[in-house]
Design a protein around this motif. Structure first.
Motif, PDB file in Angstrom:
ATOM      1  N   ASN A  50       0.824  -1.211   0.000  1.00  0.00           N
ATOM      2  CA  ASN A  50       0.000   0.000   0.000  1.00  0.00           C
ATOM      3  C   ASN A  50       0.857   1.260   0.000  1.00  0.00           C
ATOM      4  OD1 ASN A  50      -3.047  -0.449   0.159  1.00  0.00           O
ATOM      5  ND2 ASN A  50      -2.290  -1.978   1.585  1.00  0.00           N
ATOM      6  N   GLY A  51       1.940   1.251   0.755  1.00  0.00           N
ATOM      7  CA  GLY A  51       2.843   2.394   0.782  1.00  0.00           C
ATOM      8  C   GLY A  51       3.501   2.631  -0.570  1.00  0.00           C
ATOM      9  N   ALA A  52       3.944   1.541  -1.210  1.00  0.00           N
ATOM     10  CA  ALA A  52       4.580   1.654  -2.522  1.00  0.00           C
ATOM     11  C   ALA A  52       3.594   2.169  -3.561  1.00  0.00           C
ATOM     12  CB  ALA A  52       5.140   0.296  -2.947  1.00  0.00           C
ATOM     13  N   MET A  53       2.334   1.723  -3.459  1.00  0.00           N
ATOM     14  CA  MET A  53       1.319   2.169  -4.414  1.00  0.00           C
ATOM     15  C   MET A  53       0.979   3.644  -4.221  1.00  0.00           C
ATOM     16  SD  MET A  53       0.634  -0.245  -6.455  1.00  0.00           S
ATOM     17  CE  MET A  53      -0.920   0.253  -7.174  1.00  0.00           C
ATOM     18  N   GLN A  54       0.942   4.111  -2.987  1.00  0.00           N
ATOM     19  CA  GLN A  54       0.656   5.532  -2.728  1.00  0.00           C
ATOM     20  C   GLN A  54       1.766   6.415  -3.297  1.00  0.00           C
ATOM     21  OE1 GLN A  54      -2.188   6.759  -1.530  1.00  0.00           O
ATOM     22  NE2 GLN A  54      -2.946   4.672  -1.421  1.00  0.00           N
ATOM     23  N   LYS A  55       3.014   5.987  -3.102  1.00  0.00           N
ATOM     24  CA  LYS A  55       4.153   6.753  -3.647  1.00  0.00           C
ATOM     25  C   LYS A  55       4.099   6.736  -5.172  1.00  0.00           C
ATOM     26  CE  LYS A  55       8.467   8.475  -3.729  1.00  0.00           C
ATOM     27  NZ  LYS A  55       8.616   8.847  -5.130  1.00  0.00           N
ATOM     28  N   ALA A  56       3.840   5.586  -5.774  1.00  0.00           N
ATOM     29  CA  ALA A  56       3.751   5.485  -7.233  1.00  0.00           C
ATOM     30  C   ALA A  56       2.597   6.334  -7.754  1.00  0.00           C
ATOM     31  CB  ALA A  56       3.570   4.027  -7.646  1.00  0.00           C
ATOM     32  N   GLY A  57       1.486   6.365  -7.019  1.00  0.00           N
ATOM     33  CA  GLY A  57       0.340   7.173  -7.427  1.00  0.00           C
ATOM     34  C   GLY A  57       0.677   8.651  -7.485  1.00  0.00           C
ATOM     35  N   ARG A  58       1.437   9.116  -6.508  1.00  0.00           N
ATOM     36  CA  ARG A  58       1.837  10.529  -6.513  1.00  0.00           C
ATOM     37  C   ARG A  58       2.760  10.818  -7.699  1.00  0.00           C
ATOM     38  NH1 ARG A  58       2.008   9.415  -0.988  1.00  0.00           N
ATOM     39  NH2 ARG A  58       4.260   9.087  -1.006  1.00  0.00           N
ATOM     40  N   ASP A  59       3.675   9.893  -7.988  1.00  0.00           N
ATOM     41  CA  ASP A  59       4.609  10.092  -9.093  1.00  0.00           C
ATOM     42  C   ASP A  59       3.905  10.062 -10.444  1.00  0.00           C
ATOM     43  OD1 ASP A  59       6.625  10.237  -7.224  1.00  0.00           O
ATOM     44  OD2 ASP A  59       7.299   8.173  -7.516  1.00  0.00           O
ATOM     45  N   LEU A  60       2.854   9.263 -10.563  1.00  0.00           N
ATOM     46  CA  LEU A  60       2.150   9.127 -11.840  1.00  0.00           C
ATOM     47  C   LEU A  60       1.270  10.327 -12.176  1.00  0.00           C
ATOM     48  CD1 LEU A  60       1.114   5.353 -11.849  1.00  0.00           C
ATOM     49  CD2 LEU A  60       2.640   6.482 -13.461  1.00  0.00           C
ATOM     50  N   THR A  61       1.002  11.204 -11.222  1.00  0.00           N
ATOM     51  CA  THR A  61       0.166  12.370 -11.520  1.00  0.00           C
ATOM     52  C   THR A  61       0.933  13.455 -12.255  1.00  0.00           C
ATOM     53  OG1 THR A  61       0.660  13.418  -9.392  1.00  0.00           O
ATOM     54  CG2 THR A  61      -1.292  12.000  -9.490  1.00  0.00           C
ATOM     55  N   LEU A  62       2.246  13.365 -12.269  1.00  0.00           N
ATOM     56  CA  LEU A  62       3.062  14.415 -12.882  1.00  0.00           C
ATOM     57  C   LEU A  62       2.982  14.355 -14.406  1.00  0.00           C
ATOM     58  CD1 LEU A  62       6.195  14.042 -10.592  1.00  0.00           C
ATOM     59  CD2 LEU A  62       4.281  15.620 -10.333  1.00  0.00           C
ATOM     60  N   GLU A  63       3.198  15.492 -15.042  1.00  0.00           N
ATOM     61  CA  GLU A  63       3.139  15.559 -16.508  1.00  0.00           C
ATOM     62  C   GLU A  63       4.176  14.659 -17.154  1.00  0.00           C
ATOM     63  OE1 GLU A  63       3.372  18.869 -20.102  1.00  0.00           O
ATOM     64  OE2 GLU A  63       3.458  19.513 -18.013  1.00  0.00           O
ATOM     65  N   SER A  64       5.310  14.455 -16.491  1.00  0.00           N
ATOM     66  CA  SER A  64       6.391  13.619 -17.038  1.00  0.00           C
ATOM     67  C   SER A  64       6.162  12.129 -16.815  1.00  0.00           C
ATOM     68  CB  SER A  64       7.720  14.024 -16.393  1.00  0.00           C
ATOM     69  OG  SER A  64       7.649  13.814 -14.980  1.00  0.00           O
ATOM     70  N   ALA A  65       5.008  11.761 -16.230  1.00  0.00           N
ATOM     71  CA  ALA A  65       4.765  10.363 -15.872  1.00  0.00           C
ATOM     72  C   ALA A  65       4.763   9.443 -17.082  1.00  0.00           C
ATOM     73  CB  ALA A  65       3.447  10.224 -15.120  1.00  0.00           C
ATOM     74  N   GLY A  66       4.335   9.946 -18.241  1.00  0.00           N
ATOM     75  CA  GLY A  66       4.279   9.104 -19.430  1.00  0.00           C
ATOM     76  C   GLY A  66       5.609   8.470 -19.760  1.00  0.00           C
ATOM     77  N   SER A  67       6.687   9.231 -19.613  1.00  0.00           N
ATOM     78  CA  SER A  67       8.024   8.694 -19.912  1.00  0.00           C
ATOM     79  C   SER A  67       8.634   7.953 -18.729  1.00  0.00           C
ATOM     80  CB  SER A  67       8.953   9.836 -20.344  1.00  0.00           C
ATOM     81  OG  SER A  67       9.080  10.779 -19.289  1.00  0.00           O
ATOM     82  N   GLN A  68       8.003   8.060 -17.561  1.00  0.00           N
ATOM     83  CA  GLN A  68       8.552   7.444 -16.347  1.00  0.00           C
ATOM     84  C   GLN A  68       7.778   6.206 -15.882  1.00  0.00           C
ATOM     85  OE1 GLN A  68      11.351   8.636 -14.704  1.00  0.00           O
ATOM     86  NE2 GLN A  68      11.550   9.968 -16.481  1.00  0.00           N
ATOM     87  N   GLN A  69       6.757   5.785 -16.644  1.00  0.00           N
ATOM     88  CA  GLN A  69       5.907   4.678 -16.194  1.00  0.00           C
ATOM     89  C   GLN A  69       6.687   3.422 -15.846  1.00  0.00           C
ATOM     90  OE1 GLN A  69       2.007   3.739 -17.986  1.00  0.00           O
ATOM     91  NE2 GLN A  69       2.500   5.389 -19.414  1.00  0.00           N
TER      92      GLN A  69
END
Length: 199
Positions: A50-69
């Motif tokens: 759950n902790g890892a998913m919350q951190k990943a969720g925050r990172d995926l909201t950024l505009e650069s997330a497409g290249s960082q998936q």
């Protein structure tokens, strides 16, 4: 020594009683200890997931997330991999939706024959643009600007302790964690609506 006196002496003899009592108690005690360790490991893994998913969720909201998936996904897998066996299966799924209220909803269709099933050429809104009616209107991937994304991880691994059969538990542990996020409003949201016909 008569047979009667022998049985009286045997009845009073308590040597070996502790070993017999331990033989009755030991299986239950061992099962309880293994069960506690198994439950503790599952709870710890679930909290870490759950902790890892919350951190990943925050990172995926950024505009650069497409290249960082891929990097973000790998970070989740690596973090969970630290506490589960090497044979564990970790599956990640991202479904993008136009809005939060679309999450988990079926694609809309016109039920002309009132049978509750999308069939017989009935028109439907192809929300995920895959050319067929789906019970979940989410589109694979993180979508675009302002989209709501359901990010789910499923972890499956064999139990660490061989007590599942005695306790009536399945051999495989399956843990699931999800997080919901909205992409940043870095562009206009795609409002294209496609339609199709049910088969």
């Amino acid at each position: 020594m008569t047979g009667l006196s022998f049985f009286r002496q045997l009845r009073r003899d308590k040597s070996g009683a502790t070993l017999t009592e331990f033989g009755f108690v030991a299986p239950v005690l061992i099962l309880m200890i293994m069960g506690i360790f198994d439950m503790a490991h599952s709870q710890y893994t679930s909290a870490l997931l759950n902790g890892a998913m919350q951190k990943a969720g925050r990172d995926l909201t950024l505009e650069s997330a497409g290249s960082q998936q891929n990097t973000i996904d790998q970070r989740v897998i690596d973090e969970i991999g630290l506490v589960v066996p090497d044979t564990a299966t970790i599956t990640l799924e991202k479904l993008s939706h136009f809005d939060f209220e679309d999450i988990g909803e079926a694609e809309e269709y016109t039920d002309d024959n009132n049978d509750g099933v999308c069939n017989n050429g009935e028109p439907f809104v192809d929300s995920n643009s895959n050319g067929q009616w789906d019970a979940n209107r989410g589109e694979d991937g993180i979508g675009g600007a302002r989209d709501a994304v359901l990010y789910t991880a499923v972890v499956s691994y064999p139990r660490l302790f061989p007590m599942y059969g005695l306790a009536g538990l399945p051999q495989e542990v399956e843990l699931r964690a999800s997080t919901v996020l909205r992409n940043q409003p870095y562009d206009e949201q795609d409002r294209t609506i496609e339609t199709g016909n049910c088969v």
